[in-house]
Design an enzyme around this catalytic site. Structure first.
Site, short mmCIF file in Angstrom:
data_model
loop_
_atom_site.label_atom_id
_atom_site.label_comp_id
_atom_site.label_asym_id
_atom_site.label_seq_id
_atom_site.Cartn_x
_atom_site.Cartn_y
_atom_site.Cartn_z
N GLY A 85 0.82 -1.10 -0.03
CA GLY A 85 0.03 0.03 -0.32
C GLY A 85 0.88 1.20 -0.08
O GLY A 85 0.35 2.26 -0.33
N GLU A 95 4.29 3.87 5.80
CA GLU A 95 3.04 3.21 5.80
C GLU A 95 1.94 3.98 5.10
O GLU A 95 1.88 5.21 4.79
CB GLU A 95 2.43 3.04 7.21
CG GLU A 95 2.87 1.42 7.72
CD GLU A 95 1.97 0.41 7.07
OE1 GLU A 95 1.13 0.79 6.12
OE2 GLU A 95 1.87 -0.61 7.72
N ASP A 96 1.08 3.15 4.47
CA ASP A 96 -0.11 3.52 3.76
C ASP A 96 -1.16 4.32 4.91
O ASP A 96 -1.55 5.64 4.69
CB ASP A 96 -1.12 3.00 2.98
CG ASP A 96 -1.19 1.44 3.56
OD1 ASP A 96 -0.74 1.23 4.64
OD2 ASP A 96 -1.55 0.54 2.68
N ASP A 134 -4.40 1.96 11.05
CA ASP A 134 -5.73 1.84 11.47
C ASP A 134 -6.00 1.01 12.66
O ASP A 134 -5.87 1.99 13.82
CB ASP A 134 -6.19 0.89 10.40
CG ASP A 134 -7.93 0.43 10.38
OD1 ASP A 134 -8.51 1.33 10.81
OD2 ASP A 134 -7.93 -0.60 9.95
N PHE A 194 -13.84 2.96 4.68
CA PHE A 194 -12.77 2.24 4.09
C PHE A 194 -12.46 3.06 2.75
O PHE A 194 -13.36 3.28 1.87
CB PHE A 194 -13.43 0.68 3.58
CG PHE A 194 -12.16 -0.14 3.11
CD1 PHE A 194 -11.32 -0.77 4.29
CD2 PHE A 194 -12.03 -0.20 1.93
CE1 PHE A 194 -10.47 -1.73 3.88
CE2 PHE A 194 -10.96 -0.91 1.51
CZ PHE A 194 -10.20 -1.68 2.56
N VAL A 195 -10.96 3.13 2.65
CA VAL A 195 -10.57 4.31 1.39
C VAL A 195 -9.67 3.29 0.39
O VAL A 195 -9.04 2.14 1.06
CB VAL A 195 -9.86 5.38 2.19
CG1 VAL A 195 -10.86 6.23 2.85
CG2 VAL A 195 -8.72 5.00 2.92
N ARG A 203 -5.63 0.31 -6.67
CA ARG A 203 -4.21 0.87 -5.95
C ARG A 203 -3.76 2.00 -6.94
O ARG A 203 -3.13 2.97 -6.42
CB ARG A 203 -3.17 -0.01 -6.00
CG ARG A 203 -3.33 -1.16 -4.73
CD ARG A 203 -2.12 -2.07 -4.66
NE ARG A 203 -2.26 -3.34 -3.73
CZ ARG A 203 -2.21 -3.47 -2.57
NH1 ARG A 203 -2.07 -2.14 -1.98
NH2 ARG A 203 -2.53 -4.67 -2.32
P1 IMP Z 1 -3.84 -2.12 11.00
O1 IMP Z 1 -2.90 -3.17 11.38
O2 IMP Z 1 -5.20 -2.16 11.58
O3 IMP Z 1 -3.27 -0.69 11.50
O4 IMP Z 1 -3.97 -1.99 9.31
C1 IMP Z 1 -3.09 -1.61 8.49
C2 IMP Z 1 -3.10 -2.05 7.15
O5 IMP Z 1 -4.59 -2.42 6.96
C3 IMP Z 1 -2.82 -0.96 6.20
O6 IMP Z 1 -1.36 -1.05 5.85
C4 IMP Z 1 -3.88 -1.21 5.17
O7 IMP Z 1 -3.23 -2.26 4.30
C5 IMP Z 1 -4.81 -1.89 5.57
N1 IMP Z 1 -6.06 -1.05 5.83
C6 IMP Z 1 -6.59 -0.46 6.95
N2 IMP Z 1 -7.74 0.19 6.57
C7 IMP Z 1 -7.75 0.44 5.13
C8 IMP Z 1 -8.55 0.98 4.36
O8 IMP Z 1 -9.32 1.75 4.72
N3 IMP Z 1 -8.48 0.77 2.91
C9 IMP Z 1 -7.46 -0.18 2.70
N4 IMP Z 1 -6.45 -0.76 3.37
C10 IMP Z 1 -6.81 -0.49 4.65
MG MG Z 2 -0.60 -1.83 4.34
#
Ligand code: IMP
Ligand code: MG
Length: 177
Positions: A42, A97-98, A101, A151-152, A164
């Site tokens: 991402g 990081e993208d 979350d 969700f984006v 992407r």
């Molecule tokens: P975390 O471990 O829950 O913080 O999630 C991080 C990863 O979940 C990110 O690097 C994304 O790959 C994916 N992710 C979380 N939210 C989104 C979203 O809104 N759209 C797309 N990917 C997401």
């Molecule tokens: Mg990611």
């Protein structure tokens, strides 16, 4: 199911914010050599754009953690599926990081990279969804945009590997046909 996308952050707004983030990083690191570690997949577009605004010598590396599979809901379990290739020891590392979350991914990646004894480690995330945080105390050192719990997709972020390559960030709406 019919999918549609509403623009949340335009191409122009991203370009402006990425330049501001780069200015801050240039200032903070003061021309120190920096290793950018891209969290695949991402963050690749963000890292490509951000890195071109950095002044210092920059090394690229890549790491991959799996947390989501192909669905839009988190599993909570994070595994490192591809490790860095450079020796992290004594490097100034900026993890790119993208989106931050729940925080599970960054928590796991931080702990993993810190175990390699870098000179320093900071986290730079394009997006932050603080309402979804499950891990206390996990924040990025640099954040592009704080967004609501939607969700984006786009600018590197996917839904089931799609979208992407959109040049903007949009909210994915999934509705009944
Ligand atoms: P975390 O471990 O829950 O913080 O999630 C991080 C990863 O979940 C990110 O690097 C994304 O790959 C994916 N992710 C979380 N939210 C989104 C979203 O809104 N759209 C797309 N990917 C997401
Ligand atoms: Mg990611």
């Amino acid at each position: 199911m019919k999918e549609s996308i509403s623009i949340l952050i335009s191409e122009e707004a991203i370009r402006k914010r990425v330049a501001e983030m780069a200015d801050k990083i240039n200032h903070d690191y003061n021309n120190e050599r920096l290793t950018l570690v891209c969290a695949l997949k991402g963050a690749i577009i963000f890292m490509a754009d951000l890195s071109r605004k950095l002044n210092a010598f920059v090394d690229f590396d890549f790491i991959s953690a799996s947390s989501y599979g192909d669905s839009a809901s988190p599993s909570g379990k994070v595994q490192i599926v591809k490790d860095m290739e450079l020796n992290a020891e004594d490097r100034h590392i900026l993890l790119i990081e993208d989106i931050l979350d729940t925080g599970n991914t960054i928590k796991t990646l931080r702990r993993h990279i810190l175990s390699k004894n870098p000179a320093s480690l900071k986290v730079c995330s394009l997006l932050d969804k603080p309402e979804r945080r499950m891990v206390a105390g996990i924040e990025a050192d640099y954040t592009g945009f704080t967004i609501p719990d939607k969700f984006v997709v786009g600018y590197g972020l996917d839904y089931a590997q799609r979208y992407r390559n959109l040049p903007y960030i949009g909210v994915l709406n999934i509705g009944e046909e």
